[in-house]
Design a protein around this motif. Structure first.
Motif, PDB file in Angstrom:
ATOM      1  N   LEU A  72       0.845  -1.196   0.000  1.00  0.00           N
ATOM      2  CA  LEU A  72       0.000   0.000   0.000  1.00  0.00           C
ATOM      3  C   LEU A  72       0.874   1.237   0.000  1.00  0.00           C
ATOM      4  O   LEU A  72       2.000   1.199   0.514  1.00  0.00           O
ATOM      5  N   ASN A  73       0.355   2.350  -0.497  1.00  0.00           N
ATOM      6  CA  ASN A  73       1.040   3.614  -0.241  1.00  0.00           C
ATOM      7  C   ASN A  73       0.386   4.242   0.995  1.00  0.00           C
ATOM      8  O   ASN A  73      -0.533   3.673   1.594  1.00  0.00           O
ATOM      9  N   GLU A  74       0.870   5.418   1.353  1.00  0.00           N
ATOM     10  CA  GLU A  74       0.424   6.050   2.593  1.00  0.00           C
ATOM     11  C   GLU A  74      -1.086   6.327   2.585  1.00  0.00           C
ATOM     12  O   GLU A  74      -1.789   6.131   3.582  1.00  0.00           O
ATOM     13  N   VAL A 105       4.438  -0.704   3.228  1.00  0.00           N
ATOM     14  CA  VAL A 105       3.805   0.615   3.132  1.00  0.00           C
ATOM     15  C   VAL A 105       4.845   1.579   2.579  1.00  0.00           C
ATOM     16  O   VAL A 105       5.887   1.816   3.207  1.00  0.00           O
ATOM     17  N   THR A 106       4.580   2.116   1.396  1.00  0.00           N
ATOM     18  CA  THR A 106       5.509   3.098   0.830  1.00  0.00           C
ATOM     19  C   THR A 106       5.036   4.489   1.228  1.00  0.00           C
ATOM     20  O   THR A 106       3.832   4.764   1.288  1.00  0.00           O
ATOM     21  N   LEU A 107       6.008   5.358   1.521  1.00  0.00           N
ATOM     22  CA  LEU A 107       5.703   6.658   2.120  1.00  0.00           C
ATOM     23  C   LEU A 107       6.267   7.799   1.282  1.00  0.00           C
ATOM     24  O   LEU A 107       6.719   8.817   1.825  1.00  0.00           O
ATOM     25  N   GLY A 108       6.264   7.634  -0.046  1.00  0.00           N
ATOM     26  CA  GLY A 108       6.757   8.691  -0.921  1.00  0.00           C
ATOM     27  C   GLY A 108       8.194   9.053  -0.589  1.00  0.00           C
ATOM     28  O   GLY A 108       9.049   8.184  -0.426  1.00  0.00           O
ATOM     29  N   ALA A 109       8.456  10.356  -0.438  1.00  0.00           N
ATOM     30  CA  ALA A 109       9.811  10.838  -0.150  1.00  0.00           C
ATOM     31  C   ALA A 109      10.315  10.387   1.227  1.00  0.00           C
ATOM     32  O   ALA A 109      11.497  10.544   1.551  1.00  0.00           O
ATOM     33  N   ASP A 110       9.410   9.837   2.058  1.00  0.00           N
ATOM     34  CA  ASP A 110       9.831   9.332   3.376  1.00  0.00           C
ATOM     35  C   ASP A 110      10.214   7.859   3.346  1.00  0.00           C
ATOM     36  O   ASP A 110      10.436   7.258   4.408  1.00  0.00           O
ATOM     37  N   GLY A 111      10.260   7.271   2.156  1.00  0.00           N
ATOM     38  CA  GLY A 111      10.764   5.901   2.061  1.00  0.00           C
ATOM     39  C   GLY A 111       9.695   4.842   2.135  1.00  0.00           C
ATOM     40  O   GLY A 111       8.585   5.035   1.623  1.00  0.00           O
ATOM     41  N   ALA A 112      10.016   3.735   2.783  1.00  0.00           N
ATOM     42  CA  ALA A 112       9.093   2.604   2.828  1.00  0.00           C
ATOM     43  C   ALA A 112       9.328   1.770   4.077  1.00  0.00           C
ATOM     44  O   ALA A 112      10.420   1.788   4.644  1.00  0.00           O
ATOM     45  N   ALA A 122      14.026   6.838   1.519  1.00  0.00           N
ATOM     46  CA  ALA A 122      14.061   7.155   0.084  1.00  0.00           C
ATOM     47  C   ALA A 122      15.408   7.800  -0.222  1.00  0.00           C
ATOM     48  O   ALA A 122      16.047   8.370   0.671  1.00  0.00           O
ATOM     49  N   PHE A 123      15.854   7.697  -1.448  1.00  0.00           N
ATOM     50  CA  PHE A 123      17.074   8.389  -1.878  1.00  0.00           C
ATOM     51  C   PHE A 123      16.698   9.796  -2.312  1.00  0.00           C
ATOM     52  O   PHE A 123      15.759   9.950  -3.095  1.00  0.00           O
ATOM     53  N   PRO A 124      17.399  10.817  -1.829  1.00  0.00           N
ATOM     54  CA  PRO A 124      17.044  12.178  -2.234  1.00  0.00           C
ATOM     55  C   PRO A 124      17.385  12.425  -3.714  1.00  0.00           C
ATOM     56  O   PRO A 124      18.521  12.203  -4.122  1.00  0.00           O
ATOM     57  N   GLU A 164      16.025  14.799  -7.551  1.00  0.00           N
ATOM     58  CA  GLU A 164      15.199  15.864  -8.140  1.00  0.00           C
ATOM     59  C   GLU A 164      13.960  15.216  -8.740  1.00  0.00           C
ATOM     60  O   GLU A 164      14.075  14.424  -9.678  1.00  0.00           O
ATOM     61  N   VAL A 165      12.790  15.562  -8.235  1.00  0.00           N
ATOM     62  CA  VAL A 165      11.570  14.896  -8.690  1.00  0.00           C
ATOM     63  C   VAL A 165      11.008  15.547  -9.948  1.00  0.00           C
ATOM     64  O   VAL A 165      10.826  16.759 -10.003  1.00  0.00           O
ATOM     65  N   VAL A 166      10.734  14.727 -10.959  1.00  0.00           N
ATOM     66  CA  VAL A 166      10.110  15.208 -12.194  1.00  0.00           C
ATOM     67  C   VAL A 166       8.669  14.702 -12.288  1.00  0.00           C
ATOM     68  O   VAL A 166       7.759  15.446 -12.629  1.00  0.00           O
ATOM     69  N   GLY A 207       3.697   6.067 -11.046  1.00  0.00           N
ATOM     70  CA  GLY A 207       4.245   4.711 -11.140  1.00  0.00           C
ATOM     71  C   GLY A 207       5.376   4.423 -10.168  1.00  0.00           C
ATOM     72  O   GLY A 207       5.962   3.338 -10.225  1.00  0.00           O
ATOM     73  N   ALA A 208       5.670   5.342  -9.244  1.00  0.00           N
ATOM     74  CA  ALA A 208       6.772   5.105  -8.288  1.00  0.00           C
ATOM     75  C   ALA A 208       6.480   3.874  -7.433  1.00  0.00           C
ATOM     76  O   ALA A 208       7.349   3.011  -7.245  1.00  0.00           O
ATOM     77  N   GLY A 209       5.248   3.793  -6.944  1.00  0.00           N
ATOM     78  CA  GLY A 209       4.865   2.662  -6.099  1.00  0.00           C
ATOM     79  C   GLY A 209       4.906   1.342  -6.870  1.00  0.00           C
ATOM     80  O   GLY A 209       5.313   0.308  -6.330  1.00  0.00           O
ATOM     81  N   ASP A 210       4.484   1.366  -8.124  1.00  0.00           N
ATOM     82  CA  ASP A 210       4.516   0.152  -8.946  1.00  0.00           C
ATOM     83  C   ASP A 210       5.953  -0.284  -9.198  1.00  0.00           C
ATOM     84  O   ASP A 210       6.266  -1.474  -9.190  1.00  0.00           O
ATOM     85  N   ALA A 256      15.495   1.988  -7.529  1.00  0.00           N
ATOM     86  CA  ALA A 256      14.771   1.958  -8.805  1.00  0.00           C
ATOM     87  C   ALA A 256      13.674   3.015  -8.810  1.00  0.00           C
ATOM     88  O   ALA A 256      13.511   3.759  -9.789  1.00  0.00           O
ATOM     89  N   ALA A 257      12.930   3.121  -7.696  1.00  0.00           N
ATOM     90  CA  ALA A 257      11.843   4.105  -7.615  1.00  0.00           C
ATOM     91  C   ALA A 257      12.395   5.533  -7.619  1.00  0.00           C
ATOM     92  O   ALA A 257      11.786   6.440  -8.193  1.00  0.00           O
ATOM     93  N   ALA A 258      13.551   5.725  -7.007  1.00  0.00           N
ATOM     94  CA  ALA A 258      14.171   7.061  -7.004  1.00  0.00           C
ATOM     95  C   ALA A 258      14.539   7.473  -8.438  1.00  0.00           C
ATOM     96  O   ALA A 258      14.309   8.613  -8.847  1.00  0.00           O
TER      97      ALA A 258
HETATM   98  N1  LIG Z   1      10.123  12.346  -3.929  1.00  0.00           N
HETATM   99  C1  LIG Z   1      10.704  11.140  -3.910  1.00  0.00           C
HETATM  100  N2  LIG Z   1      12.066  11.030  -3.790  1.00  0.00           N
HETATM  101  C2  LIG Z   1      12.660   9.816  -3.770  1.00  0.00           C
HETATM  102  N3  LIG Z   1      11.990   8.644  -3.850  1.00  0.00           N
HETATM  103  C3  LIG Z   1      10.650   8.700  -3.954  1.00  0.00           C
HETATM  104  C4  LIG Z   1       9.941   9.944  -4.004  1.00  0.00           C
HETATM  105  N4  LIG Z   1       8.619   9.681  -4.140  1.00  0.00           N
HETATM  106  C5  LIG Z   1       8.523   8.317  -4.165  1.00  0.00           C
HETATM  107  N5  LIG Z   1       9.736   7.742  -4.048  1.00  0.00           N
HETATM  108  C6  LIG Z   1      10.039   6.306  -3.992  1.00  0.00           C
HETATM  109  O1  LIG Z   1       8.969   5.597  -4.542  1.00  0.00           O
HETATM  110  C7  LIG Z   1       8.347   4.773  -3.545  1.00  0.00           C
HETATM  111  C8  LIG Z   1       6.856   4.732  -3.798  1.00  0.00           C
HETATM  112  O2  LIG Z   1       6.311   6.047  -3.741  1.00  0.00           O
HETATM  113  P1  LIG Z   1       4.841   6.320  -3.142  1.00  0.00           P
HETATM  114  O3  LIG Z   1       4.511   7.745  -3.420  1.00  0.00           O
HETATM  115  O4  LIG Z   1       4.833   5.878  -1.718  1.00  0.00           O
HETATM  116  O5  LIG Z   1       3.941   5.318  -3.967  1.00  0.00           O
HETATM  117  P2  LIG Z   1       2.734   5.595  -5.017  1.00  0.00           P
HETATM  118  O6  LIG Z   1       3.380   5.833  -6.331  1.00  0.00           O
HETATM  119  O7  LIG Z   1       1.958   4.335  -4.965  1.00  0.00           O
HETATM  120  O8  LIG Z   1       1.973   6.784  -4.492  1.00  0.00           O
HETATM  121  C9  LIG Z   1       8.772   5.371  -2.207  1.00  0.00           C
HETATM  122  O9  LIG Z   1       8.769   4.394  -1.169  1.00  0.00           O
HETATM  123  C10 LIG Z   1      10.170   5.866  -2.530  1.00  0.00           C
HETATM  124  O10 LIG Z   1      11.099   4.798  -2.446  1.00  0.00           O
END
Ligand SMILES: Nc1ncnc2c1ncn2[C@@H]1O[C@H](COP(=O)(O)OP(=O)(O)O)[C@@H](O)[C@H]1O
Ligand SMILES: [Mg+2]
Length: 294
Positions: A180-182, A203-210, A225-227, A229-231, A235-238, A264-266
């Motif tokens: 799940l995501n957050e 549970v994936t938490l976006g920029a806060d990792g997983a 998460a790896f810091p 530059e977000v574009v 599909g990050a969660g997938d 990979a998600a970064a």
């Molecule tokens: N801003 C970000 N910087 C770095 N990694 C990110 C960022 N956003 C997402 N990720 C990576 O992608 C994963 C999934 O993102 P998330 O937003 O939780 O899922 P979803 O795409 O389902 O909303 C995170 O756990 C993290 O590893």
């Protein structure tokens, strides 16, 4: 061994507009791009690019869209069990982006919702205890597939997305890992405050990792998460889920599989697009060599 993925395949149509159209308004698009999307296809691409053997189980229209299958095959996905269905559109998303980056999306499930039980059963005939089944909520027949996979002793990884509590209640008894995501995790807590019975949760938490919560052992493994530059985070969660499934399938331990998935998600979020923006294993290794973070 083999990752079977019962999953959606969408054609993403992305239109860049000055502003969102009002009722009755007709406007010209400033730009148009077409790409491969759908949670299922994205996860298959991620797992295949990570190096796993992936069999996608799904459907698209019998008319057109051959490029979709060509592209999945090019990324290393076995497309033998993707049905071509007559008289139905392929799943697709009409994505509108305004000048401020706001989006509005129309999702048409089309062929993704018309999978036939016989085809899914045939595709899963050979599944065994060393294999994995991936599932999301964008197709029909999840419960049927999950039941077959669990009876065969396979790992079953379920992304309850888009979130649907009724689907979750039916599928969860057959699931070994719930992803799940957050937002979805909050929806699950709201819908089922007493908690749910599942051996493990990602549970994936976006920029806060997983976080990987082993509910049986009562432990939590955290992956920052790896810091970057977000574009585009589409599909990050997938990408994370597909890479994690592949890592576990290929025998990586959990922390290593999580690290690869986060890397990979970064990389994915630094690129525009969904399935087409998922990196291959060599890029992930390069990234890990230059971005030390545990
Ligand atoms: N801003 C970000 N910087 C770095 N990694 C990110 C960022 N956003 C997402 N990720 C990576 O992608 C994963 C999934 O993102 P998330 O937003 O939780 O899922 P979803 O795409 O389902 O909303 C995170 O756990 C993290 O590893
Ligand atoms: Mg997100």
């Amino acid at each position: 061994m083999t990752i079977y993925n019962l999953g959606s395949i969408n054609v993403d149509h992305v239109y860049r507009l000055h502003h969102m159209p009002q009722p009755g308004e007709t406007m010209a698009s400033r730009d148009y791009a077409q790409g491969l999307g759908g949670k299922g296809a994205n996860q298959s691409v991620a797992a295949a690019r990570a190096g796993a053997q992936v069999v996608h189980i799904g459907a698209i229209s019998a008319q057109g869209e051959d490029w979709v299958l060509d592209r999945l095959a090019e990324y290393g996905v076995d497309i033998t069990h993707i049905a071509r269905l007559p008289h139905v559109a392929s799943g697709h998303a009409i994505i509108l982006l305004d000048a401020g980056g706001e989006n509005a999306i129309i999702l048409h499930p089309g062929a993704n919702g018309r999978l036939e039980a016989g085809s899914v059963e045939r595709a899963l005939e050979g599944i065994g205890p060393d294999d994995t089944l991936l599932l999301q909520n964008e197709t029909n027949l999840q419960v049927e597939a999950a039941r077959i996979a669990r009876a065969a002793g396979a790992r079953v990884i379920y992304s309850c997305a888009p979130f649907d509590i009724d689907a979750a209640r039916e599928v969860l008894p057959h699931v070994t890992l719930l992803a799940l995501n957050e937002v979805e995790a909050a929806q699950l807590t709201a819908a089922s405050p007493a908690g749910i019975q599942v051996p493990a949760m990602l549970v994936t938490l976006g920029a806060d990792g997983a976080e990987y919560r082993d509910l049986a052992a009562g432990t939590v493994a955290r992956q920052p998460a790896f810091p970057v530059e977000v574009v585009d985070t589409t599909g990050a969660g997938d990408c994370f889920a597909g890479y994690l499934a592949a890592g576990l399938d290929m025998g990586r331990d959990l922390p290593e599989a999580m690290r690869h998935a986060a890397a990979a998600a970064a990389i994915k979020v630094t690129r525009a697009g969904a399935g087409d923006a998922i990196p291959e294993a060599a890029e992930v290794l390069d990234f890990l060599a230059t971005h030390r973070r545990d």
